[in-house]
Scaffold this active site. Structure first.
Site, PDB file in Angstrom:
ATOM      1  N   PHE A   1       0.796  -1.214   0.000  1.00 14.55           N
ATOM      2  CA  PHE A   1       0.000   0.000   0.000  1.00 14.55           C
ATOM      3  C   PHE A   1       0.839   1.279   0.000  1.00 14.55           C
ATOM      4  CE2 PHE A   1      -2.419  -3.238   2.427  1.00 14.55           C
ATOM      5  CZ  PHE A   1      -3.440  -3.420   1.521  1.00 14.55           C
ATOM      6  N   SER A   2       2.141   1.172   0.210  1.00 13.41           N
ATOM      7  CA  SER A   2       2.941   2.363   0.431  1.00 13.41           C
ATOM      8  C   SER A   2       4.274   2.279  -0.298  1.00 13.41           C
ATOM      9  CB  SER A   2       3.207   2.547   1.936  1.00 13.41           C
ATOM     10  OG  SER A   2       2.021   2.419   2.688  1.00 13.41           O
TER      11      SER A   2
ATOM     12  N   LYS B   1       6.649   8.565   3.205  1.00 15.85           N
ATOM     13  CA  LYS B   1       5.844   7.442   2.697  1.00 15.85           C
ATOM     14  C   LYS B   1       4.716   7.981   1.820  1.00 15.85           C
ATOM     15  CE  LYS B   1       2.989   5.137   5.416  1.00 15.85           C
ATOM     16  NZ  LYS B   1       2.528   4.221   6.469  1.00 15.85           N
TER      17      LYS B   1
ATOM     18  N   ASP C   1      -1.683  -5.277   8.814  1.00 17.65           N
ATOM     19  CA  ASP C   1      -0.618  -6.218   8.501  1.00 17.65           C
ATOM     20  C   ASP C   1       0.487  -6.083   9.532  1.00 17.65           C
ATOM     21  OD1 ASP C   1       1.085  -8.032   7.086  1.00 17.65           O
ATOM     22  OD2 ASP C   1       2.168  -6.306   6.310  1.00 17.65           O
TER      23      ASP C   1
END
Length: 951
Positions: free
Chosen positions: A686-687, A703, A803
């Site tokens: 996601f990043s 980020k 996560d």
């Protein structure tokens, strides 16, 4: 108050009462002005002044703006005359100072005080002595705070009926502190650190109705004295360390409705007297050490029975499944043997009998046209015969799991009638024949596993109609022919296992969303590796081993790898292993553009094409084993104009109060950094992380979140900024907190403290060039536990991790871990992903088994993931190795005491007997964390305490 969706008549009345008062307080009051006595009005003004002074404006009580205290939010007064204050609710205001509490006790008419979901750490003695004199105080709620120390001794409180101290940090034994509460009907002390025996002095009048003591550290037996409270309707003692047997006298509690004893150390048998309680509808005693036979008749009145994860033996009583009201029954993971009873309750919704020693055939008459059955699980037994066609009559069935038995015969075409079926697991049986077309027409099926049988014929072309399918596993059969061309249209498919068959022909274009694995190994494919595989950029595992491929290994395979951030200046390439496909020509050269980057902030690319041993001794190739969380870093030398463009800042703000960070962070410089791909050091699912060196020389992570990605629910800039401020206020040395943010038209950029030692995954693999001794590993375990305990204890609600893995734990030093991406669950919308939550939430090997069913991220799920991280620290092994999950491997070996030592990383455990002893102590904690049953896992506070005591 009960946490199980039920309330006593008393508490229902309270809720209705509260609702009425809340509703009333928001209505305009055109006629009646405050009729409070001068004493009460003065007390309320003094209380508001104290709160405004200590709570920083969190409570909006202002006598200058609203002179009538009865109109203040959270205040309830006598409904007819407004003559007295009867309710004060200060829930969820993040109040940390408790100085205001004694002032509350000046309101003599007070009936309800709710200060839950704050940050209170103490209760002043003056509060107990003063409020103990109130003659009308009925409900006191201090739940979800940070209270420490012992439970106060309640003297007075003559009218108190409900007391809630759930989810605090209270500790010590409980003796007579509550015995003076003559009207106490509801007691909730769940999620604390209380120890010693279960308290039995709970009011001399014995009127207690609800007793909730779960998730503490109470030990010893269940006391017989509990039977002395005849009005009990709810008893929850789960998640403690209770030993001994269930008292036979438990059957004397004639009003009992819910009895929960899960996750203790209870032994012996289930008392027959349970069947005497006609009001009992739920009984859960899973995750204990019960080892006797199940008595007959105990489900006579029950709706829900859970005895899973014990050591129960013997056969299942013939009447156990047939009780008319029975809705859910879980006997999985015991040692039960014999046949499955022939008669099932017509009300049964969920039947779990997996992981026992059951034998015989599946009773067809028992399940014929069973209209209500939704979950049927009988996996890992010794069942024989065929799958009854009558299963097709269970039209509401959502999950059917008959895997790992000895079933034979053909797959019934009637399974195609299960229009609600979402999960079908029939692997590791002796099934034969072809795959019925009817099964490929199931509209909701997301998991299909019929691997390791003897199925033959071709894969039906109609399989492409299964648009909900996420995981398809057909490996280990005798399937022949080609892969259907239409498979490319299966947009939800993320895992495809076709290995160990007899498939041949051209490999068609695969679904673009394949992510977890594509396994075509041990088939009859030949010719060139197709270029169409180059589109699978997010693929985790590609296995083409043991085929007859020829030609040069294509360059595009090197772009399918994932990148992780390393502190190495020279990129390292691992040569592709071409064994097992004799015609393949290896590619060994290093791309020249990488040579030119040796002195930049480089990223090491590891391409692991794993060789597999086959029956003929050929060592095979190509398994790209990467975490799902990491994607390829663009290593192209020439960047596009779009990449080179510096993003235009729409909004930027500092979140930290730290003066050093505020002076160091330069938004303009940061945007220049993120426009240069050579500064990219880590890319997760996601990043994207960049290393930004500020003009001052300080380094930060910047980020990037892709604003346009549909799985982000960032909404407006203002909303995202408000959400981020919550995380900016967090203060824990083991959690990466955002220090600042920048918003652009299509992205959000978050600033974090830089972690120079990379990820824990890198450190354990030796990629970062550092050796990790036991001292470092232990310090990291404690640090992550402290960070996770902090996040779970946040108010007004816990912060859960989408996560948690060794790749999402960054290291400031070899003893200082940082939990990354704590804000993900706030900004991710899993419902907009191409897969299920169980596919989005977590990395392979860290995902708790229940996510496949619950689709909800939980604290227990986070604890499972942390347990896997502990196992990595103890064993030195990755979370998944050669297709085997580390947690499952450790659990299977830990069953034998003599194998416990073999689980540990020998290079570490051999250093001293003290280290070995500590590692074995931590291993016990890890095993508890990765328990298959969520209820059996300890809470994070207990994990942290046990870790600290392990050394």
């Amino acid at each position: 108050m009960s946490s199980y969706g039920r309330q006593t008549t008393l508490l229902v009345l309270y809720f209705n009462f509260h609702f009425f008062l809340s509703f009333f307080c928001y209505l305009p009051v055109p006629v009646v002005f405050s009729a409070l006595s001068s004493n009460q009005k003065t007390a309320m003004i003094d209380l508001s002044n104290s709160l405004n002074a200590s709570a920083g404006g969190a409570v909006s009580w202002d006598v200058n703006k609203e002179p009538n205290p009865c109109s203040w939010k959270g205040v309830g007064c006598n409904s007819s005359t407004n003559s007295s204050v009867i309710r004060i609710s200060l829930s969820g205001h993040s109040i940390s100072s408790s100085e205001f509490l004694p002032l509350v006790c000046r309101i003599e008419s007070l009936q309800v005080l709710d200060v839950s979901r704050n940050r209170l750490t103490t209760i002043p003695p003056g509060f107990i002595s003063a409020c103990g004199k109130l003659g009308e105080l009925k409900l006191l709620n201090f739940s979800v705070n940070n209270l420490v120390g012992r439970l106060p001794a309640f003297v007075g409180f003559s009218a108190l009926e409900a007391l809630d101290f759930a989810r605090n940090n209270l500790s010590g034994n409980i003796d007579s502190e509550l015995d003076g509460l003559v009207k106490l009907r509801s007691l909730n002390l769940t999620f604390n650190n209380f120890s010693g025996p279960v308290p039995t002095l709970l009011g001399k009048s014995k009127v207690l109705e609800e007793l909730e003591l779960s998730m503490n550290m109470f030990d010893g037996p269940i006391p017989d004295e509990i039977v002395g409270y005849p009005n009990l309707t709810l008893v929850d003692l789960s998640g403690n360390q209770l030993t001994g047997i269930i008292p036979a006298r438990i059957g004397e509690l004639s009003k009992l409705e819910v009895l929960i004893l899960s996750a203790n150390k209870l032994s012996g048998g289930i008392p027959q007297s349970i069947s005497n309680i006609t009001s009992l509808w739920r009984f859960a005693a899973n995750s204990n050490d019960f080892n006797e036979k199940i008595p007959g008749g105990i489900t006579k009145h029950l709706k829900n029975l859970d005895l899973s994860y014990n050591k129960l033996s013997g056969s299942i009583p013939s009447d156990l499944l047939s009780a008319r009201n029975l809705q859910t029954l879980d006997l999985s993971n015991n040692r039960l043997e014999g046949p499955v009873p022939e008669v099932l309750s017509p009300s049964l919704v969920r039947l779990r009998l997996g992981s026992n020693l059951l034998a015989g055939k599946i009773p067809s008459a028992a399940i014929a046209t069973h209209e209500n059955l939704t979950y049927l699980e009988m996996e890992n037994n010794k069942l024989i015969g065929s799958i009854p066609p009558e299963v097709g009559g269970c039209r509401k069935l959502a999950l059917l799991n008959l895997a790992q038995n000895r079933l034979s015969g053909a797959l019934p075409a009637n399974l195609g009638s299960l229009s609600s079926l979402e999960v079908l697991r029939l692997q590791s049986n002796h099934l034969s024949g072809g795959i019925p077309i009817q099964i490929t027409q199931l509209p909701k099926l997301s998991v299909l596993n019929i691997s390791r049988n003897s199925l033959n014929g071709s894969i039906p072309p109609s399989v492409s109609q299964m648009q909900s399918l996420v995981n398809m596993n057909l490996q280990g059969n005798k399937l022949s022919g080609s892969i259907p061309v239409g498979i490319a249209s299966m947009n939800s498919l993320m895992e495809l296992q076709l290995g160990q068959n007899q498939l041949s022909g051209d490999i068609p274009r695969m679904p673009a969303n394949l992510q977890i694995a594509l396994n075509l190994s041990s088939n009859l494919f030949q010719g060139l590796i197709p270029e169409t595989l180059s589109s699978l950029s997010g693929l985790e595992i590609l296995d083409l081993s043991n085929n007859s491929f020829s030609g040069k290994i294509p360059d595009f395979l090197t772009t399918l790898g994932a990148l992780t951030q390393l502190n190495s200046e020279v990129p390292s390439w691992v040569m592709v292993d071409a064994h097992g496909n004799k015609g393949l020509i290896n590619r060994t050269t290093t791309p020249p553009q990488l040579e030119k980057k040796k002195k930049s902030y480089a990223v090491t690319i590891v391409l692991a094409l794993v060789a597999a041993v086959v029956a003929f001794g050929a060592i095979t190739i190509v398994a790209v084993s990467i975490s799902r969380q990491n994607y390829r870093v663009n290593d192209e030398q020439v960047q596009t104009e779009e990449e080179l463009a510096v993003p235009a800042v729409v909004q930027g703000n500092l979140l930290t109060a730290n003066g050093i960070h505020r002076s160091n962070i330069d938004f303009t410089k940061a945007m220049e950094v993120v426009s240069d791909q050579s500064n990219l050091v880590l890319k997760t699912r996601f990043s994207t992380y960049y290393k930004a060196i500020m003009p001052s020389g300080a380094s930060y992570f910047v980020k990037k979140l892709n604003w346009s990605d549909k799985i982000f629910q960032l909404g407006s800039h203002d909303r995202f900024a408000r959400d981020l401020k919550v995380f900016g206020k967090l203060s824990n040395s083991n959690v990466m907190n955002p220090l600042a943010y920048v918003l652009t038209a299509d992205s959000a950029y978050l600033f974090y403290e830089f972690a120079p030692k990379g990820t824990l995954f890198d450190a354990l693999r030796g990629i970062s060039g550092d050796d990790m001794d036991w001292g470092s590993r232990y310090s990291i375990a404690v640090g992550v536990a402290q960070g996770l305990s902090f996040l779970h204890g946040c108010t007004p609600s816990p912060i859960l991790l989408l996560d948690l893995s060794s790749k999402s734990i960054l290291l400031k030093s070899l003893k200082e871990p940082l939990i990354a991406e704590a804000e993900l669950l706030k900004v991710i919308d899993p419902s907009k992903s191409t897969g299920s939550l169980s596919t989005i939430a977590g990395s392979v090997g860290y995902i708790p088994p229940e996510y496949a069913y619950t689709m909800v991220v939980t604290m227990a799920g986070n604890i499972y993931s942390f347990g896997v991280v502990l196992l990595e620290l103890l064993t030195g092994k990755p979370a998944v190795s050669e297709g085997i999950e580390l947690a499952k491997w450790v659990l299977s070996n830990s069953a034998q005491q003599d194998k416990m030592d073999h689980i540990l990383d020998y290079s570490i455990s051999r250093t001293s007997t003290a280290v070995r002893s500590q590692m074995l102590a931590v291993l016990k904690i890890a095993l508890a964390c990765v328990s298959v049953s969520p209820d059996a896992r300890p809470r994070m506070k207990s994990v942290l305490i046990n870790l600290l005591n392990a050394r």
